[in-house]
Enzyme design. Structure first.
Site, PDB file in Angstrom:
ATOM      1  N   SER A 102       0.832  -1.198   0.000  1.00 23.76           N
ATOM      2  CA  SER A 102       0.000   0.000   0.000  1.00 23.76           C
ATOM      3  C   SER A 102       0.871   1.253   0.000  1.00 23.76           C
ATOM      4  O   SER A 102       1.672   1.446  -0.922  1.00 23.76           O
ATOM      5  CB  SER A 102      -0.954  -0.039   1.204  1.00 23.76           C
ATOM      6  OG  SER A 102      -1.975   0.925   1.077  1.00 23.76           O
ATOM      7  N   ASP A 249      -5.672  -2.709  -3.049  1.00 29.26           N
ATOM      8  CA  ASP A 249      -4.740  -2.466  -1.951  1.00 29.26           C
ATOM      9  C   ASP A 249      -4.231  -3.763  -1.324  1.00 29.26           C
ATOM     10  O   ASP A 249      -5.010  -4.613  -0.894  1.00 29.26           O
ATOM     11  CB  ASP A 249      -5.465  -1.628  -0.894  1.00 29.26           C
ATOM     12  CG  ASP A 249      -4.554  -1.089   0.181  1.00 29.26           C
ATOM     13  OD1 ASP A 249      -3.378  -1.480   0.232  1.00 29.26           O
ATOM     14  OD2 ASP A 249      -5.031  -0.256   0.972  1.00 29.26           O
TER      15      ASP A 249
END
Length: 403
Positions: A102, A249
Site C-alpha cells: 500500500s 490495496d
C-alpha cells in the site's frame, strides 16, 4: 434511480479472471516467475534457491539487511521522513531486500534505490501539492461509488505514480536487481481474495514500455484502497486465453510483508547462513487514544478502515517478532507513537503530511527512530490516557514514557 446507476457502473465490462486459483497466467510478454501467489508454496520452493542464492552471494557487509514497509495511507509520510532522516544521520544501510504494501509500496522503490533518490522521495511524500490526493472525503467516496473503475480526472493516485515511476527509476532498479538485490510489492487479487507478491526488479529488468506500464499498475494497485481509489485491472494470458485480474490495496489481505510471508522468503538455503537485520517501518499506529466517532457514514467508514489497519499491523508485527526470534534475527521497529496527534489515514492535506514527514525526519536524524519490538508492544498495550505524552517524543527517544 441512484441504485440503478450504481449497479450499472459496478458491472462495467471486463474479461473474466483465470478460472484456477493457482495457475501459470501472467501479464502478456512476462514470465510467470515475476510474481507469486502467497499460498503457492510449491512454486516458491521451486524457484527460491536461485533467487535467494543470488542474494546471499551479493549481500554486502557479510549480512542481509531486510526492510519492511507497511501500509498506512497518509501515514506513508512517516516512512518517507524516516528514510530521509536516516540518510542525514548516515545511518541508512543498503537494504538487500525491500518489501512494501500500500503506502509502503509507493515508498519501496525509493527505499530500494537509496539516498541518491531522497530529493524525489521528499518531493513526493513531504506534503507538497501532489499528495493532496483527496480534496474531499465525501466527494471521493461518492466518486468511487459512481465510477468504481475510475477516470483520469478522479485518479490522482495514477498521476502521482506516473510522475515518479519513470523509465530512469526502472533502469536503476533493474541494475540493482541484476546484482542480486530484491524488491517486492504486495497487491490483493480481489477475484481470488489472495495476496500476490510482485518481483519489481524482474519487471524492471524486462525493460521497455510494457515493463513501465506493468510496474506502474502494480504500484497503483497496491495503494488502491477500496472505496477511495479505483481497482486496477491487469490483463494476463495463459496459453491462448486472455483474462482480467482485479487488483486492489495489498493491505486488504496483509498490512506488512514480513511474517507470515517472510517465513517463506527468509532465510532459504544459503541465505540462512548469513545474519539478517530485519527493519520494520510501520506507517501508522499500533494503538491510539479514544476518539468520538461522529454519526455519519464517511467518518464511520474512515474509523473502520483505521481500526482494521491497526489490528492487522499489530498482528503482523507480532508474527514478525515471533519469526525473528526463531531465526535469531536482529529486529528493529519504528512506528507512529500512540500519543502523536495524527489525523485519519485518508487525510492527505499538505500540512498534515509535512508535519508527519518532518517529525519522522527529525527523529531519524537524531538517532531516535528505532525501538525494540518488545518495548513497542509494552507501550502500545499499556493504558493510554488522553494527552498522555508530548507529541514530540520520538519512537526511540530515551524520554519516551516506559509503561
Amino acid at each position: 434511480m441512484l441504485v440503478g446507476l450504481l449497479a450499472g457502473c459496478v458491472t462495467a465490462p471486463r474479461l473474466p479472471p483465470p478460472p484456477a486459483l493457482i495457475s501459470r497466467a501472467a501479464p502478456a510478454g512476462f514470465p510467470p516467475d515475476i510474481r507469486l501467489l502467497t499460498i503457492d508454496r510449491e512454486d516458491f520452493l521451486r524457484r527460491s534457491p536461485n533467487v535467494f542464492g543470488r542474494l546471499a552471494q551479493n549481500a554486502t557487509g557479510g549480512s542481509i539487511n531486510y526492510l519492511v514497509l507497511s501500509g498506512g495511507g497518509s501515514g506513508g509520510a512517516f516512512g518517507a521522513g524516516a528514510l530521509v532522516g536516516l540518510s542525514e544521520a548516515h545511518a541508512r544501510p543498503q537494504y538487500d531486500v525491500v518489501t512494501g504494501v500500500s503506502a509502503g509500496a509507493l515508498l519501496a522503490p525509493f527505499a530500494f534505490l537509496g539516498p541518491a533518490w531522497d530529493p524525489q522521495l521528499k518531493d513526493a511524500f513531504g506534503g507538497g501539492h501532489r499528495l493532496e490526493l483527496l480534496h474531499s472525503k465525501a466527494g471521493s467516496v461518492l466518486a468511487r461509488l459512481l465510477f468504481p473503475r475510475g477516470t483520469m480526472e478522479h485518479n490522482a493516485l495514477a498521476r502521482l505514480v506516473d510522475r515518479y515511476a519513470t523509465e530512469a527509476m526502472l533502469q536503476a532498479i533493474a541494475a540493482e536487481w541484476r546484482k542480486g538485490r530484491l524488491l517486492f510489492v504486495a497487491t490483493t487479487d480481489l477475484d481470488k481474495r489472495e495476496t500476490v507478491l510482485w518481483n519489481m526488479g524482474a519487471i524492471a529488468a524486462q525493460g521497455g514500455a510494457p515493463a513501465l506500464k506493468l510496474f506502474r499498475e502494480v504500484l497503483m494497485a497496491s495503494a488502491s484502497v477500496p472505496g477511495i481509489f479505483p481497482p486496477v485491472l491487469i490483463r494476463v494470458r495463459e496459453g491462448d486465453h486472455e483474462y482480467d485480474e482485479m487488483h486492489v490495496d495489498g493491505s486488504v489481505t496483509t498490512s506488512l510483508f514480513a511474517a507470515p510471508h517472510a517465513a517463506q522468503l527468509l532465510p532459504v538455503g544459503e541465505v540462512g547462513k548469513l545474519p539478517v537485520n530485519l527493519y520494520v517501518i510501520v506507517n501508522g499506529k499500533l494503538a491510539g487514544e479514544p476518539q468520538k466517532t461522529p454519526l455519519n457514514t464517511i467518518d464511520i467508514l474512515s474509523r473502520s478502515f483505521d481500526a482494521d489497519l491497526t489490528y492487522k499491523m499489530r498482528e503482523g508485527v507480532l508474527l514478525a517478532l515471533d519469526y525473528a526470534r526463531q531465526q535469531h534475527m536482529h529486529f528493529r521497529l519504528t512506528e507512529i507513537p500512540p500519543t502523536y496527534p495524527s489525523p485519519s489515514f485518508i487525510d492527505f492535506s499538505p500540512q498534515s503530511m509535512r508535519t508527519l514527514f518532518d517529525y519522522a525526519e527529525g527523529c531519524a536524524a537524531g538517532g531516535q527512530l528505532w525501538e525494540t519490538p518488545e518495548y513497542s508492544i509494552r507501550r502500545n498495550l499499556a493504558r493510554i490516557a488522553r494527552n498522555g505524552g508530548p507529541a514530540q517524543d520520538c519512537p526511540g527517544s530515551p524520554s519516551a514514557d516506559t509503561p
